[in-house]
Design an enzyme around this catalytic site. Sequence first.
Site, short mmCIF file in Angstrom:
data_model
loop_
_atom_site.label_atom_id
_atom_site.label_comp_id
_atom_site.label_asym_id
_atom_site.label_seq_id
_atom_site.Cartn_x
_atom_site.Cartn_y
_atom_site.Cartn_z
N LYS A 73 0.74 -1.22 -0.03
CA LYS A 73 0.08 -0.09 0.04
C LYS A 73 1.03 1.20 -0.13
O LYS A 73 0.27 2.49 -0.68
CB LYS A 73 -0.94 0.14 0.93
CG LYS A 73 -1.82 1.07 1.34
CD LYS A 73 -2.94 0.62 2.53
CE LYS A 73 -3.83 1.86 2.48
NZ LYS A 73 -4.87 1.76 3.87
N GLU A 173 -10.80 6.36 4.96
CA GLU A 173 -11.09 5.50 6.20
C GLU A 173 -11.39 6.06 7.27
O GLU A 173 -12.42 5.39 7.86
CB GLU A 173 -9.32 4.94 6.51
CG GLU A 173 -8.82 4.17 5.43
CD GLU A 173 -7.38 3.52 5.49
OE1 GLU A 173 -6.70 4.16 6.32
OE2 GLU A 173 -6.68 3.04 4.69
N ASP A 197 -6.28 7.37 14.30
CA ASP A 197 -6.03 5.92 13.75
C ASP A 197 -4.27 5.56 14.04
O ASP A 197 -3.67 6.01 13.48
CB ASP A 197 -6.37 5.86 12.45
CG ASP A 197 -6.08 4.54 11.71
OD1 ASP A 197 -5.49 3.76 12.18
OD2 ASP A 197 -6.55 4.33 10.42
#
Length: 628
Positions: A73, A173, A197
Amino acid sequence: MPAAREVIVGIDLGTTNSLVAVLDETGPRVLGEEGDAIVPSAVRYQDDGSVVVGREARERAVEFPRETITSAKRLMGRSLDDVREEAAQLPYDIVEGEGHTARVHLPTGRVVSPQEVSAEILRHLKAKASDALGIEVRKAVVTVPAYFDDAQRQATRDAGRLAGLEVVRIVNEPTAAALAYGLGTGKGAARTVAVYDLGGGTFDISILRLTPAENEGETSFFQVLATSGDTHLGGDDVDLALVRLFLREIRELLELPESLTDLEAFNPQTRRAMVGFAEAVKHRLSDERAASIRIELGNNRAYERTVTRDELEEIMTPWVERTIEACAEAMRLAERAPGVETIELDAVILVGGSTRVPMVRQRVEAFFGLSPYTALDPDRVVALGAAVQAGIMSGAASGMLLLDVVPLSLGIETQGGAMAKLIVSGSTVPARATEMFSTSVDGQTSIKIHVLQGEREMAEHCRSLGEFHLSGLPPMPAGIPQLAVEFLVDASGVLSVRAHEKRSGKRAQLQVIPSHGLSRAEIDRIEAESLKHAREDMTRHRIVDLVVNAKLDLKWIGERLAKYGSKLEPENRASLEARLAEVQGLIENAELDWKAVDADAFYAAKQSLDEASVRLQEIGIAESLRGD
Ligand code: AMP
């Protein structure tokens, strides 16, 4: 054949782990067997051309460092120049491909794009979802970090296409996390949300503004006001700091040269084992105050060490502070976003495994001045939110429960196994209730709070939403602790249960989303059941309460009788003892079979015991006034 509604799944395509989820009438759920639902984002390319995806690839990455592609990613949609620094950290080879893009060069000579690597993971998730649902899944909503640019988003779509999945939407996200908590799907006013996060290797903080839909049937719009973070900050840093501590102490123990504090001096297997030990200690310290490890060093020697939570917190402080600085930066940026005057947060959502660390939670709460949402598993919340978005798009969300009212009563289990309802079904949200409880046993240092949902009178007939303990209480006689239990269902349908023992100041809490796992049909069934059993349930609840109270009476009266019994007139004493025996008998019978006891008769017996004990109480008071 009637056209079946096409299923759309939600996919969290993560740097370290990926998950697939779906929305049905019971809410969003992650697909796959327990323990197998989280797929490590690792792909091994074997010499024969086959690929291994997920856990096995991750577990054997040390053995096949150049064939196993992790963190693909980080390369998606980026040029070789963009990722030069990154590439130096990765164990596999990266080369320049068409259009200056970063590609992976495998030992076989084959060159694969990060999109192809991600496609392997998506293909794996697609198969898992198709298996679980018994249909071929063809469409997905896929999440990406809020800061992904167009090229990175396009690369994610391409990965989907390669895997045979149509990516019907790319969702940020943090937006997915907000959707998972029901923000933006109800009728609530505009909400400003911070999504914190903290995973294994990355930290992202995003500030979102939710603009509610203007018309029925439309979905709310989430605007990303600001993002900040660090693409190389996460739980892995804590693991390494612990490993360094262990290595330094092992070196001192074995009187080894100083160079051995460096993890590089060890072979990959030992390194992995050490990191594994460190991570296990860290995880245990999220629940406990201390954790011990023992590492065999050969020649009958071992390194043994207990790490306390305080010690770990000292190690973690600079790490946590770095995340808080990024939060401050994001808040400053958000305040400068177009159309924004001031930022007043309505909610803080925690995402990523490292947010299980109590210190992280406390620090985030202190910084934002809000108790963060923790009801959903921080590893799954993004996938769950992707599934909510997918469900909105496929139409599956139309069957979801509306959260304007609490669909089923909420309460806790009391002594004797009854259910005490704090918030009754049909209450409009937000709903709040507080009740006082106490203990029934002397010297209890921990109280279990079992949170229930349902309409029946006994805990065993209700749905368990979870339990937690209020521990560390100083021993007190039964009935003395003052336990305030507060229930709050907020506008998004998130239930926070807070327990506070007033004498000791101890607090504990639990958060859950009561509507998850519940369908309209299930609610109807539960309501029908409760009507059917209403009379029987009421009687049983009454008897259970009588038993609990009668036991307390027996205890108090028994204690006073032992102390002052000799001062009682003989006939008074005889009558009291007869009634004690009667009530004792009723308790025993009720505990054997509650149906065998008549509630009215029990009540009457308890009343006459109370009356018969008046004289004893008077003597007790008089004696204590005299200083006894
Ligand atoms: P993620 O990237 O979101 O999967 O998060 C993984 C990180 O969360 C790793 O660094 C884990 O060690 C960490 N983590 C998971 N569970 C816990 C826990 N109970 N306590 C502390 N850290 C945890």
